[in-house]
Structures are given as C-alpha cells and as structure tokens.
Design a protein around this motif. Sequence first.
Motif, PDB file in Angstrom:
ATOM      1  N   PHE A  20      -5.953 -11.776  10.731  1.00 38.54           N
ATOM      2  CA  PHE A  20      -5.057 -12.567   9.894  1.00 38.54           C
ATOM      3  C   PHE A  20      -3.626 -12.014   9.833  1.00 38.54           C
ATOM      4  N   PHE A  21      -3.479 -10.677   9.907  1.00 35.72           N
ATOM      5  CA  PHE A  21      -2.163 -10.080   9.687  1.00 35.72           C
ATOM      6  C   PHE A  21      -1.777  -9.174  10.851  1.00 35.72           C
ATOM      7  N   SER A  22      -0.525  -8.724  10.822  1.00 29.11           N
ATOM      8  CA  SER A  22      -0.057  -7.750  11.800  1.00 29.11           C
ATOM      9  C   SER A  22      -0.670  -6.388  11.491  1.00 29.11           C
ATOM     10  N   THR A  23      -0.598  -5.476  12.431  1.00 29.03           N
ATOM     11  CA  THR A  23      -1.244  -4.160  12.282  1.00 29.03           C
ATOM     12  C   THR A  23      -0.735  -3.382  11.075  1.00 29.03           C
ATOM     13  N   PRO A  24       0.596  -3.274  10.829  1.00 31.82           N
ATOM     14  CA  PRO A  24       1.064  -2.522   9.650  1.00 31.82           C
ATOM     15  C   PRO A  24       0.522  -3.094   8.337  1.00 31.82           C
ATOM     16  N   VAL A  25       0.553  -4.436   8.211  1.00 33.99           N
ATOM     17  CA  VAL A  25       0.041  -5.070   6.991  1.00 33.99           C
ATOM     18  C   VAL A  25      -1.466  -4.819   6.855  1.00 33.99           C
ATOM     19  N   ALA A  26      -2.170  -4.893   7.971  1.00 35.04           N
ATOM     20  CA  ALA A  26      -3.613  -4.663   7.959  1.00 35.04           C
ATOM     21  C   ALA A  26      -3.940  -3.261   7.467  1.00 35.04           C
ATOM     22  N   LEU A  27      -3.166  -2.274   7.880  1.00 31.19           N
ATOM     23  CA  LEU A  27      -3.403  -0.892   7.452  1.00 31.19           C
ATOM     24  C   LEU A  27      -3.190  -0.733   5.956  1.00 31.19           C
ATOM     25  N   VAL A  28      -2.139  -1.358   5.427  1.00 28.87           N
ATOM     26  CA  VAL A  28      -1.855  -1.263   3.996  1.00 28.87           C
ATOM     27  C   VAL A  28      -2.975  -1.918   3.187  1.00 28.87           C
ATOM     28  N   VAL A  29      -3.386  -3.109   3.605  1.00 31.40           N
ATOM     29  CA  VAL A  29      -4.431  -3.824   2.874  1.00 31.40           C
ATOM     30  C   VAL A  29      -5.765  -3.079   2.970  1.00 31.40           C
ATOM     31  N   THR A  30      -6.019  -2.432   4.095  1.00 31.81           N
ATOM     32  CA  THR A  30      -7.246  -1.628   4.242  1.00 31.81           C
ATOM     33  C   THR A  30      -7.295  -0.525   3.197  1.00 31.81           C
ATOM     34  N   ALA A  31      -6.154   0.142   2.995  1.00 35.17           N
ATOM     35  CA  ALA A  31      -6.092   1.202   1.981  1.00 35.17           C
ATOM     36  C   ALA A  31      -6.350   0.629   0.587  1.00 35.17           C
TER      37      ALA A  31
ATOM     38  N   PHE B 267     -13.343   0.494   9.906  1.00 38.83           N
ATOM     39  CA  PHE B 267     -13.077  -0.210  11.166  1.00 38.83           C
ATOM     40  C   PHE B 267     -13.302  -1.715  11.010  1.00 38.83           C
ATOM     41  N   LEU B 268     -14.373  -2.098  10.331  1.00 38.68           N
ATOM     42  CA  LEU B 268     -14.667  -3.520  10.163  1.00 38.68           C
ATOM     43  C   LEU B 268     -13.636  -4.207   9.269  1.00 38.68           C
ATOM     44  N   VAL B 269     -13.133  -3.474   8.262  1.00 46.81           N
ATOM     45  CA  VAL B 269     -12.054  -4.030   7.448  1.00 46.81           C
ATOM     46  C   VAL B 269     -10.809  -4.253   8.305  1.00 46.81           C
ATOM     47  N   GLY B 270     -10.521  -3.266   9.142  1.00 47.30           N
ATOM     48  CA  GLY B 270      -9.390  -3.416  10.053  1.00 47.30           C
ATOM     49  C   GLY B 270      -9.586  -4.580  11.012  1.00 47.30           C
ATOM     50  N   PHE B 271     -10.807  -4.739  11.516  1.00 48.10           N
ATOM     51  CA  PHE B 271     -11.118  -5.864  12.406  1.00 48.10           C
ATOM     52  C   PHE B 271     -10.882  -7.193  11.690  1.00 48.10           C
ATOM     53  N   LEU B 272     -11.309  -7.263  10.419  1.00 48.28           N
ATOM     54  CA  LEU B 272     -11.139  -8.482   9.644  1.00 48.28           C
ATOM     55  C   LEU B 272      -9.659  -8.797   9.448  1.00 48.28           C
ATOM     56  N   LEU B 273      -8.910  -7.797   8.972  1.00 43.42           N
ATOM     57  CA  LEU B 273      -7.503  -8.034   8.642  1.00 43.42           C
ATOM     58  C   LEU B 273      -6.659  -8.273   9.882  1.00 43.42           C
ATOM     59  N   ASP B 274      -7.060  -7.686  11.003  1.00 46.69           N
ATOM     60  CA  ASP B 274      -6.308  -7.875  12.242  1.00 46.69           C
ATOM     61  C   ASP B 274      -6.368  -9.325  12.712  1.00 46.69           C
TER      62      ASP B 274
END
Length: 742
Positions: free
Chosen positions: A522-533, A513-520
Amino acid sequence: MIHLPDLITDLALILGAAAVTTLIFKKLKQPLVLGYIVAGLLVGPHVSLLPTVNDVENVKTWSEIGVIFLLFSLGLEFSFKKLIKVGGSASVTAIVEVVVMLLLGYFAGQLLGWSRMDSIFLGGILSISSTTIIIRAFEELGVKRQKFAGLVFGILVVEDLVAIVLLVLLSTLAVSQQFAGMEMVFSVVKLVFFLVAWFVAGIFFLPTLLKLTHKLVNEETLLVMSIGLCLLMVVLASQAGFSPALGAFIMGSILAETTQAEKIEHLVTPVKELFGAVFFVSVGMLIDPAMLVRYGGPVALITVITIVGKLFSSTAGALISGQPLKSSVQTGMSLAQIGEFSFIIATLGLTLKVTSDFLYPVAVAVSAITTFTTPYLIRYAEPFYNKLMQWLPKRWTDALERYSSAAQTISVVSDWQLVLRSYFTNIVVFSVIIIAITLLSFYYVLPWAIEQTEGNLGLILTAGATLLLVLPFLWALAVRRLSSEAAGNMWKQQKFRGPLLLLYISRIALGVFLVGFLLDRFFSTPVALVVTAVIIVLLLLFSGRIQAFYGRIEARFLTNFNEREASNKAAVLAPWDAHLAEITMQADSPGLGLTLEELALRERYGINIALIRRGDLLLTAPGKWERLYPGDLLTVIGTDEQLEKFSRHIEPDAPHTLAGEDEDEVELRQFLVKKVSPFVGKNIREAGLREQTKGIVLGIERSGVRMLNPESTTLLEEGDIVWIAGNSKKLQSFLKQNHEVK
C-alpha cells in the motif's frame, strides 16, 4: 415433428444403455463401474451395434461435471480428522506403495518404448487404488470389520490426498514439459497455501452459516446450498490455477467437518451417481477395441505389474510400518487394482494433450481386469498367508513378529518435539492467514475503495482496515506462548534456553516481515517502516485486548471444527491382533437378562465388553453385575476369530460395523510404566486403573512376554506396556496426569 436437442437424445441413449448393462452386471455380481464402461463402449463412436452419441463435446462437459461430483462426494467422506487419525501405519504404507508404483509405471513405459510423458502419467495412473471397488468388495465378502480393513481404509484416505497432489504436480509438469525443480516446489507451496487458507476460512464460516440458517433449511435448500458451495469452490480453484476437481474435493472435506455432513452426503448421493454414471460411460466411449487388440501385450504386462507391484509394495509398506505379516498380506492383496482416480489422471493427460491416444484405453482395460481380480485376491488372502507361513523359514517369521511387536511399543514424545510441532503449525497457519488477507485486500478491496473515494483516502482506509483484521493473527504468530508446559520443562534446562530464545525471536522477525509485506503493498518503503514500528508498539500496548479478541476467534474455530463430534470415536487400535467391533443384542439373542459375570464372555470367547450403549445411556467399562437387554449396542474387543465366534452366537444374521465408524466414547490407549510411576509394585486393583479411567486393562507386555486379560492381582513393573480401554476423556486426563502420554 418437434426437434429435440442432441444433448437430450444423447442422455437418453447413454442412460438407457447404462441401465441395461448395469442390470446385467448386477445379476452377474460384478462392479457397476464396469457396466457403465461397457455401455460407453457400445454407444461410442468405435462400435456400431447401437446408435452412436451425436455430440461428443456435450457429453464431455457432462462427464466433467461427473468428476466434480465424484470428488465432492469423496471429500465428504474424507475429513481432515480422518487423515490425522489414520496413524503412521497407513501413511507409511500408502507412501511406500505410491512411490514404488510411480517408479514401476515409469520404467514400464520406458521399457515399452513410450514417451517420457506417457511413462510419467502411467506411473500416476498405477499409483492410486480404487476406493469404490475396495469398499464394495469388502461389503460383499463380509470382511469390513476385520482388523486389516481399518488399515486399508486409512491407506485409501492418504492415497486420496496424494492423488490430489499428483494432479497438481502432473499439471505443472505437463505445462513445463520438464522437471523444473523450482516450478514443482512453487506448485506444492501454492497448493499448501490455498489448502490452509480455504480450510481455515471454510471451517470458520460455513458451520456458523449452517447453524444460523438451520431453521430455514430443508432438504431441498440444503442440497442447493451444498452444490452451490461446491461449484463456487470449483470456480475459485480454477481462478487460482488448480483443477476444478481439487476445488470440489476441498469443499467436500470442509463440509465433512460440519454436523450436516451425513445429511449432505445422503442428499448429494443421487446427483453424484447420476453424473458419475455419465462420467464412466464417457470413459467407455473413448475405448477403441482395435487399439486394445493392438496394445494387448502392453495391457497384459501393465496388469501384471499393477497386481504384483501393488501387492508387494503395500505388503512391504505395512510390514515396515510395524503391522503383523497376516494384516500386511491381506492389505497388499486388497489394494491390487486401479480405478476412478486413474481415469481422472488419464483424462488430465488427454485434456492437456501431453499423452498419446492409446494410454487412456490401456488404463481403462487394466482397471477392468484388476477390478475382476480384486474380490478373488481379497478372498484368498488368508489362505495365501497360511501357505506363506509354511514356506518362510521360522527365523524370518519370528523376526517379523518381534519387529511388529517392537513397533507397537510406546514412543514417548519429547518436549522438544512438542515445541517444534506447535511452532511449525503456528507459523504455517497464521502466515497463510495474514498473507491471504493482505492479498485479498490489495487485489480486490483496494481497487473498489479507490473508485469510491477521492485522493489517497481509499488507500489509507483499506490499509487501516487490513491492519485491524490481521492484528489478532499477528499477535498469535509472534507473541502468544506455545506449548507452555513443554516449553517450561525445557526452560528449566540451561542448554535449551538458547534454542528457545532463537525460536521466539524468529517468530517476532517473521511477524515484522509480514507487516512489512502488507504495508509494502500500500505504501512506499519509508512509510511502511514507520507504520511497522507503530504496529509493534500497538501490539505491546494492547496485547491483552488483542489476546481476548483472538481468543474469541480461536474458540469459534475450534467449536466449529469439533462440533460434529458429540463424543470421541473409539480408535481402531488394540493389543496385538485384537480390535474393536460393535454388536447389537437381538430380541432372541441368548444370554438376555444375565449378568456379565454369569455370561463369562472373557472365559468362553476371549472378548471384553468396553461399552454398552442403551438408548441415550452409555455404560463405559461395565461391571460384572451389569445385565444385557434387547437393543443393547455392545462395543467389544477381541481378535477376528474371537469376534466372529461371539457374533455368530449373539446375532448370526445382523450386520456389524467397525468401531470408529459410529460415534462412541471408548478409546484404546497404551502407556509405559516408568521408573518414577506411582504404579510400580502395585497390582491392577491397587493402582485404581479401572476407577480412574472407567476402563479395562486388556493386556500387559513385559520383556517381550504378552499377558492378555491379566488378573486384577497382577503386579505392575517398570517397563511394562499396559493396554487399556476406557472413557476417552478420562483416559486422556489419566495419562496426562501421570506423564504416561504416548
């Protein structure tokens, strides 16, 4: 004629009046704070005996600086380690006292027909006792080394932190003008977030900075650095929406964990006293004698409520926490006053324009009266206790004694408690660090990076750098093992495997969740999900390297955090009514050159010597053949009466200090002899307690029967509670090896 700015003229008037009044109050043996208040009254706009201050606004600015330095100095004396070590008794007593006085103050205001905000602020004003007044009274009365004094100091530490929280909550309440539950919760969460973030960052960087610049720093530069850091934190706190006083307090508490703390405190003291004098004079300037006459009835009523309420609530809190009746009564009668924090809370109400004009002078008048009564209450606490023992039915006193004894019995911390505690601490600390790095990067670094680059390069570089920074903390939050020994014990039991797996999965889910919070950010949701993985894969592939890097970060933090402690402090804990004190052998002390066996201190005075400090030499649990020499600093154990008798014999005119205020290597611990313990059926000598701990067995409690200073031939039985004083590290190792940890 050269024109002088009003500020200089006003300062000359303020400090001149303060100098005269404090000399008079010093001669009368009264607290100097009252002298400052009287000086302010004389030069204020409501009294025409002396010239009046020209520019009140300038004086208010100086008084705000005074509050900042008062709180900074308080933080230097505070130290979060003190809060950890004050123990449950001080915490319980402080909380009971604060809650009771908040309620009494509120209902007293309502009874007097005051507004709700006046009543709420009155509760806050009455809830915090005065550290300055109590310490000075203890020093003047010579009770600073008695057992109850240690409890009072612990309560004051807890109250200081509660006062900071009160300032935040009252500010929020003043702005919203209503009890908005979610706003209050948000304010507390916000406070905890910034406290953790500032403290962790401060401990990681500041001691290292002081070490790197040690050769370049003299007293002048250290003073400038300290005040600069204080004011920088004041600005940060203000930017975050908190009071400047909170920032000053936090920076003081961070610097209190460094090796330079005592030196900084010494250097800052003159600055604090100068600006503090201006603050207290400004307090007196706001007093209108006509208003005090008009509100004489409320002042008298609130004074009685303060003294009786604090005496009752503090005594009750101490009793609830398991303290003996005597210590509880002495504690209650020591805390029956209000002081500097009450002025700060009252000033907050005036500044926010939510309280009436009369509340401030009423608070000052109550503080002045209770300041006068405090030394007398402390002096007559013991006679009052003796009278109370005559009045109370014997079955009540016996019940209180049994309760106090039972409260000191060892409570074994379960593996489940250890696991939950470690998980909670881990989640809070690392979540705060990750969120803080993310927000700082997004709001401050990203705009600068975008300006310096073209297209999305700045965005990508900032996001990548932020991810690299948080990876070690993500690993610590979601992957690393916690309380491995306790968790291992629980894993062996089938019923605990489900909850342990659930806790582990929750940590991983929070990390994702915190990784998603971080990436959100900077990036859009789809990109954030990919980078989280991708990040999850990186954590798994490079777990070893990340662990090693995090280990270096943690080692640096712990080194800085513990650097001030060259040796462990002795706990102010001893069996029943005994405690630790330090006594110095003088050149003319009787018994010099004799062995401890020849002196027979235990037989003559009932005391034990736990440590002899001779220059750089430390003799822990000295043997009967050790001799005493001039200059030896003895850490001795006994009751108030025993220590008083011994100290009069050894050093009749020398000052004494509580063990724990100076560093030593003695600790007092208690442990429970369990059924499976290897000590069952052995006597003290056969158990090897002295050799394993370099310590002394001070007492044994068996089925409610107490044995002080037991002989070495005393057999240990299952259920015995054994009190032992010895080398701190050896005691901890001994208790851990034998699974006898408190």
